[in-house]
Design a protein around this motif. Structure first.
Motif, PDB file in Angstrom:
ATOM      1  N   LYS A 163       4.619 -14.409  98.477  1.00  0.00           N
ATOM      2  CA  LYS A 163       4.349 -15.606  99.419  1.00  0.00           C
ATOM      3  C   LYS A 163       5.001 -15.559 100.731  1.00  0.00           C
ATOM      4  O   LYS A 163       4.468 -16.388 101.536  1.00  0.00           O
ATOM      5  N   CYS A 164       5.394 -14.291 101.128  1.00  0.00           N
ATOM      6  CA  CYS A 164       6.012 -13.954 102.514  1.00  0.00           C
ATOM      7  C   CYS A 164       4.922 -13.191 103.255  1.00  0.00           C
ATOM      8  O   CYS A 164       4.194 -12.531 102.897  1.00  0.00           O
ATOM      9  N   ILE A 165       4.754 -13.848 104.648  1.00  0.00           N
ATOM     10  CA  ILE A 165       3.900 -13.299 105.769  1.00  0.00           C
ATOM     11  C   ILE A 165       4.759 -12.672 106.825  1.00  0.00           C
ATOM     12  O   ILE A 165       4.049 -12.277 107.929  1.00  0.00           O
ATOM     13  N   ALA A 166       5.999 -12.358 106.677  1.00  0.00           N
ATOM     14  CA  ALA A 166       6.779 -11.562 107.629  1.00  0.00           C
ATOM     15  C   ALA A 166       6.299 -10.072 107.708  1.00  0.00           C
ATOM     16  O   ALA A 166       5.765  -9.555 106.801  1.00  0.00           O
ATOM     17  N   VAL A 167       6.344  -9.655 109.081  1.00  0.00           N
ATOM     18  CA  VAL A 167       5.611  -8.444 109.305  1.00  0.00           C
ATOM     19  C   VAL A 167       6.878  -7.278 109.304  1.00  0.00           C
ATOM     20  O   VAL A 167       8.016  -7.497 109.727  1.00  0.00           O
ATOM     21  N   ASN A 168       6.550  -6.090 109.195  1.00  0.00           N
ATOM     22  CA  ASN A 168       7.279  -4.966 109.283  1.00  0.00           C
ATOM     23  C   ASN A 168       7.446  -4.636 110.928  1.00  0.00           C
ATOM     24  O   ASN A 168       6.571  -4.121 111.530  1.00  0.00           O
ATOM     25  N   PRO A 169       8.544  -4.477 111.431  1.00  0.00           N
ATOM     26  CA  PRO A 169       8.718  -4.482 112.866  1.00  0.00           C
ATOM     27  C   PRO A 169       8.860  -2.981 113.342  1.00  0.00           C
ATOM     28  O   PRO A 169       9.103  -2.771 114.570  1.00  0.00           O
ATOM     29  N   SER A 170       9.126  -1.984 112.377  1.00  0.00           N
ATOM     30  CA  SER A 170       9.266  -0.663 113.011  1.00  0.00           C
ATOM     31  C   SER A 170       7.950   0.153 113.717  1.00  0.00           C
ATOM     32  O   SER A 170       6.865   0.107 113.581  1.00  0.00           O
ATOM     33  N   ASP A 171       8.637   0.791 114.980  1.00  0.00           N
ATOM     34  CA  ASP A 171       7.711   1.508 115.660  1.00  0.00           C
ATOM     35  C   ASP A 171       7.603   2.973 115.227  1.00  0.00           C
ATOM     36  O   ASP A 171       6.577   3.320 115.218  1.00  0.00           O
ATOM     37  N   THR A 172       8.536   3.560 114.642  1.00  0.00           N
ATOM     38  CA  THR A 172       8.577   4.900 114.016  1.00  0.00           C
ATOM     39  C   THR A 172       8.034   4.923 112.857  1.00  0.00           C
ATOM     40  O   THR A 172       7.346   5.968 112.538  1.00  0.00           O
ATOM     41  N   ALA A 173       7.891   4.009 112.196  1.00  0.00           N
ATOM     42  CA  ALA A 173       7.501   3.859 110.681  1.00  0.00           C
ATOM     43  C   ALA A 173       5.856   4.400 110.496  1.00  0.00           C
ATOM     44  O   ALA A 173       5.587   5.215 109.950  1.00  0.00           O
ATOM     45  N   PRO A 174       5.046   3.995 111.496  1.00  0.00           N
ATOM     46  CA  PRO A 174       3.463   4.202 111.294  1.00  0.00           C
ATOM     47  C   PRO A 174       3.639   5.599 112.028  1.00  0.00           C
ATOM     48  O   PRO A 174       2.634   6.515 111.647  1.00  0.00           O
ATOM     49  N   ALA A 175       4.294   6.195 112.809  1.00  0.00           N
ATOM     50  CA  ALA A 175       4.140   7.471 113.146  1.00  0.00           C
ATOM     51  C   ALA A 175       4.700   8.618 112.305  1.00  0.00           C
ATOM     52  O   ALA A 175       3.916   9.672 112.010  1.00  0.00           O
ATOM     53  N   PHE A 176       5.815   8.285 111.483  1.00  0.00           N
ATOM     54  CA  PHE A 176       6.078   8.866 110.313  1.00  0.00           C
ATOM     55  C   PHE A 176       4.879   9.013 109.182  1.00  0.00           C
ATOM     56  O   PHE A 176       4.710  10.153 108.633  1.00  0.00           O
ATOM     57  N   ILE A 177       4.214   7.764 109.023  1.00  0.00           N
ATOM     58  CA  ILE A 177       3.120   7.754 107.915  1.00  0.00           C
ATOM     59  C   ILE A 177       1.858   8.554 108.501  1.00  0.00           C
ATOM     60  O   ILE A 177       1.363   9.580 107.791  1.00  0.00           O
ATOM     61  N   ALA A 178       1.705   8.596 109.852  1.00  0.00           N
ATOM     62  CA  ALA A 178       0.325   9.319 110.195  1.00  0.00           C
ATOM     63  C   ALA A 178       0.867  10.735 110.162  1.00  0.00           C
ATOM     64  O   ALA A 178       0.229  11.714 109.933  1.00  0.00           O
ATOM     65  N   LEU A 179       1.998  11.199 109.945  1.00  0.00           N
ATOM     66  CA  LEU A 179       2.577  12.558 110.177  1.00  0.00           C
ATOM     67  C   LEU A 179       2.913  13.034 108.585  1.00  0.00           C
ATOM     68  O   LEU A 179       3.273  14.012 108.509  1.00  0.00           O
ATOM     69  N   ASN A 180       2.676  12.200 107.790  1.00  0.00           N
ATOM     70  CA  ASN A 180       2.935  12.616 106.378  1.00  0.00           C
ATOM     71  C   ASN A 180       4.361  13.005 106.146  1.00  0.00           C
ATOM     72  O   ASN A 180       4.743  13.948 105.416  1.00  0.00           O
ATOM     73  N   ALA A 181       5.179  12.381 106.674  1.00  0.00           N
ATOM     74  CA  ALA A 181       6.647  12.612 106.669  1.00  0.00           C
ATOM     75  C   ALA A 181       7.273  12.495 105.127  1.00  0.00           C
ATOM     76  O   ALA A 181       6.845  11.740 104.194  1.00  0.00           O
ATOM     77  N   THR A 182       8.602  13.026 104.804  1.00  0.00           N
ATOM     78  CA  THR A 182       9.002  12.751 103.482  1.00  0.00           C
ATOM     79  C   THR A 182      10.562  12.222 104.044  1.00  0.00           C
ATOM     80  O   THR A 182      11.228  12.870 104.851  1.00  0.00           O
ATOM     81  N   VAL A 183      10.800  11.229 103.264  1.00  0.00           N
ATOM     82  CA  VAL A 183      12.515  10.737 103.496  1.00  0.00           C
ATOM     83  C   VAL A 183      13.254  11.106 102.452  1.00  0.00           C
ATOM     84  O   VAL A 183      13.080  11.072 101.336  1.00  0.00           O
ATOM     85  N   LYS A 184      14.174  11.935 102.835  1.00  0.00           N
ATOM     86  CA  LYS A 184      15.411  12.594 101.837  1.00  0.00           C
ATOM     87  C   LYS A 184      16.525  11.413 101.914  1.00  0.00           C
ATOM     88  O   LYS A 184      17.072  11.277 103.002  1.00  0.00           O
ATOM     89  N   THR A 185      16.944  11.196 100.558  1.00  0.00           N
ATOM     90  CA  THR A 185      18.114  10.478 100.315  1.00  0.00           C
ATOM     91  C   THR A 185      19.381  11.067  99.401  1.00  0.00           C
ATOM     92  O   THR A 185      18.851  12.126  99.068  1.00  0.00           O
ATOM     93  N   THR A 186      20.091  10.059  99.145  1.00  0.00           N
ATOM     94  CA  THR A 186      21.193  10.657  98.507  1.00  0.00           C
ATOM     95  C   THR A 186      20.660  10.877  96.828  1.00  0.00           C
ATOM     96  O   THR A 186      21.716  11.420  95.960  1.00  0.00           O
ATOM     97  N   LYS A 187      19.591  10.233  96.520  1.00  0.00           N
ATOM     98  CA  LYS A 187      19.142  10.377  95.180  1.00  0.00           C
ATOM     99  C   LYS A 187      17.906  11.278  94.987  1.00  0.00           C
ATOM    100  O   LYS A 187      17.673  11.648  94.009  1.00  0.00           O
ATOM    101  N   ARG A 188      16.792  11.258  96.172  1.00  0.00           N
ATOM    102  CA  ARG A 188      15.582  11.749  95.919  1.00  0.00           C
ATOM    103  C   ARG A 188      14.970  12.075  96.987  1.00  0.00           C
ATOM    104  O   ARG A 188      15.499  11.500  98.161  1.00  0.00           O
ATOM    105  N   ASP A 189      13.714  12.709  96.867  1.00  0.00           N
ATOM    106  CA  ASP A 189      12.721  12.924  98.092  1.00  0.00           C
ATOM    107  C   ASP A 189      11.671  11.693  97.955  1.00  0.00           C
ATOM    108  O   ASP A 189      11.140  11.777  96.860  1.00  0.00           O
ATOM    109  N   ILE A 190      11.378  11.035  99.048  1.00  0.00           N
ATOM    110  CA  ILE A 190      10.336   9.940  98.913  1.00  0.00           C
ATOM    111  C   ILE A 190       9.162  10.261  99.923  1.00  0.00           C
ATOM    112  O   ILE A 190       9.708  10.260 100.961  1.00  0.00           O
ATOM    113  N   ALA A 191       7.840  10.207  99.403  1.00  0.00           N
ATOM    114  CA  ALA A 191       6.852  10.353 100.153  1.00  0.00           C
ATOM    115  C   ALA A 191       6.913   9.101 101.292  1.00  0.00           C
ATOM    116  O   ALA A 191       7.044   8.031 100.595  1.00  0.00           O
ATOM    117  N   ILE A 192       6.603   9.285 102.553  1.00  0.00           N
ATOM    118  CA  ILE A 192       6.699   8.162 103.291  1.00  0.00           C
ATOM    119  C   ILE A 192       5.837   7.005 102.838  1.00  0.00           C
ATOM    120  O   ILE A 192       6.177   5.861 103.185  1.00  0.00           O
TER     121      ILE A 192
END
Length: 327
Positions: A163-192
Motif C-alpha cells: 500500500k506504500c508508494i514512497a520511493v527509494n532515495p539512494s543515488d549509489t544504489a542504482p550504480a551498484f545494481i548496474a555494476l552487479n555488486a555484492t553486499v557483504k554483511t556480518t551474516k552473509r553475502d547478498i547479491a545487490i
C-alpha cells in the motif's frame, strides 16, 4: 529526541553483540546523516534503546582494488568514493553517483553503507511529530498510504508495495545494481539485486536488525565495458533525485555483449530495467536503440495524477545514460 544508550564498538563482533544484547530496538550509526534526522523526528513507532557507533571500528573505511574487483568498506565516505582515481577510471558510473549525492558537507559525513541502507522517503512518513502531531501512514502502522489521495508528486510511478508508494532515495544504489555488486554483511553475502526490499515494511533492505554491512564488492569490468550515471533533481547541489539512472554496458566487436540498467526514485525499490537490457544484447548502441530501451523501461508505469511527469523523465534518462556509456 528520546533518550537512548550510546556505545562505541571496538570491533564488528562487539557491535553485533551489543545489538543482540539489547532488549529493545537498536540501530547502528556511522555518518548519521539519515539516522539523526529519524531520531530527532521520532520517526519510528518504537524509539531505540541503544545506538551502536561503528566509526570506532578500524579497517571499515578502506578502498581496495583486488584480483576479484573493487572492495569498498562500509565506512568509506561518499567523498572518498567520488574522488578515488581507481573508481573514476574503472567504475565511472559509481564515482559519478557518489559525486551527485547530497552536498559536499553531507558527502564528507555520509558513508556508502548508509547511503544504500537509508529508509525510503515520503513527506507523510517522515513528517516530524513535533510539528502538528504524528501522521500515521501505512509505514507507521496506519491503514493507508496518505500520499495516494494526497501529495504524491515525487512518489512511485510503478505502483505500491504493501500500500506504500514512497520511493527509494539512494543515488549509489542504482550504480551498484548496474555494476552487479555484492553486499557483504556480518551474516552473509547478498547479491545487490536481492538487497533492497520495501516488502519488509518500514525497512528498505532485507537486513536483519542485528546484521551489519561490512563491505561492498564490485566485480572487475569485462573487456570493453563502461558505466554511467545521471540524475534529475530540482537543485543539483543537494536534492534527492526526482529520477536517477545508472547503466553498465560491455561491447565486443561493436555489439553489446551485456548490459545492466537501473532506475531509482521511481519505486519503493531500485528498479532494474531487464526488458531494456534484453533489447540491447547483440546490437550496436545507437541513439535510436537507446530511445527504444527508454520506452521499454517505463512500459509498465502506473503514474498517479500528479507524478506523470516522472514517466517522461525516466524514459529520457535511460536513453541519455546509455549514450553516456559510449563516450
Amino acid at each position: 529526541m528520546k533518550r537512548f544508550n550510546h556505545f562505541d564498538a571496538a570491533s564488528v563482533e562487539e557491535a553485533v553483540s551489543l545489538l543482540n544484547e539489547s532488549t529493545g530496538p537498536s540501530y547502528v550509526i556511522a555518518g548519521g546523516s539519515d539516522l539523526m534526522g529519524c531520531l530527532k523526528d521520532n520517526l519510528w513507532m518504537e524509539a531505540p534503546e541503544r545506538i551502536v557507533n561503528l566509526k570506532t571500528i578500524p579497517g571499515l573505511n578502506e578502498i581496495r582494488v583486488e584480483n576479484d574487483g573493487l572492495h569498498i568498506g562500509a565506512l568509506v565516505t561518499l567523498t572518498d568514493l567520488s574522488e578515488s582515481d581507481a573508481i573514476k577510471e574503472q567504475w565511472p558510473g559509481l564515482a559519478e553517483a557518489a559525486r551527485r549525492t547530497a552536498s559536499p558537507l553531507l558527502r564528507n559525513m555520509g558513508t556508502v553503507a548508509g547511503n544504500i541502507c537509508q529508509e525510503n522517503r515520503c513527506w507523510y512518513y517522515r513528517y516530524p511529530d513535533k510539528i502538528g502531531g504524528r501522521i500515521d501512514c501505512v509505514r507507521k502502522g496506519g491503514k493507508r498510504c496518505l500520499a495516494v489521495p494526497g501529495d504524491h508528486r515525487f512518489h512511485s510511478i510503478f505502483g505500491a508495495v504493501k500500500k506504500c508508494i514512497a520511493v527509494n532515495p539512494s543515488d549509489t544504489a542504482p550504480a551498484f545494481i548496474a555494476l552487479n555488486a555484492t553486499v557483504k554483511t556480518t551474516k552473509r553475502d547478498i547479491a545487490i539485486d536481492e538487497f533492497f526490499s520495501a516488502e519488509k515494511g518500514a525497512q528498505s533492505t532485507i537486513l536483519d536488525r542485528d546484521e551489519i554491512v561490512t563491505e561492498i564488492i564490485v566485480p572487475k569490468p569485462e573487456a570493453g565495458p563502461t558505466s554511467a550515471f545521471r540524475k534529475i533533481a530540482y537543485r543539483k547541489s543537494i536534492d534527492f533525485a526526482l529520477v536517477n539512472c545508472a547503466a553498465s554496458v560491455a561491447v565486443k566487436d561493436g555489439k553489446i555483449e551485456s548490459a545492466r540498467i537501473c532506475l531509482n526514485g521511481v519505486h519503493n525499490n531500485p528498479r532494474r530495467c531487464e526488458t531494456s537490457e534484453e533489447l540491447l544484447i547483440g546490437k550496436e548502441l545507437t541513439e535510436e536503440l537507446a530511445r527504444e530501451a527508454g520506452e521499454l523501461a517505463v512500459a509498465e508505469a502506473k503514474p498517479l495524477l500528479q507524478n506523470g511527469f516522472k514517466v517522461q523523465m525516466a524514459k529520457t534518462i535511460v536513453a541519455d545514460t546509455l549514450m553516456d556509456c559510449t563516450k
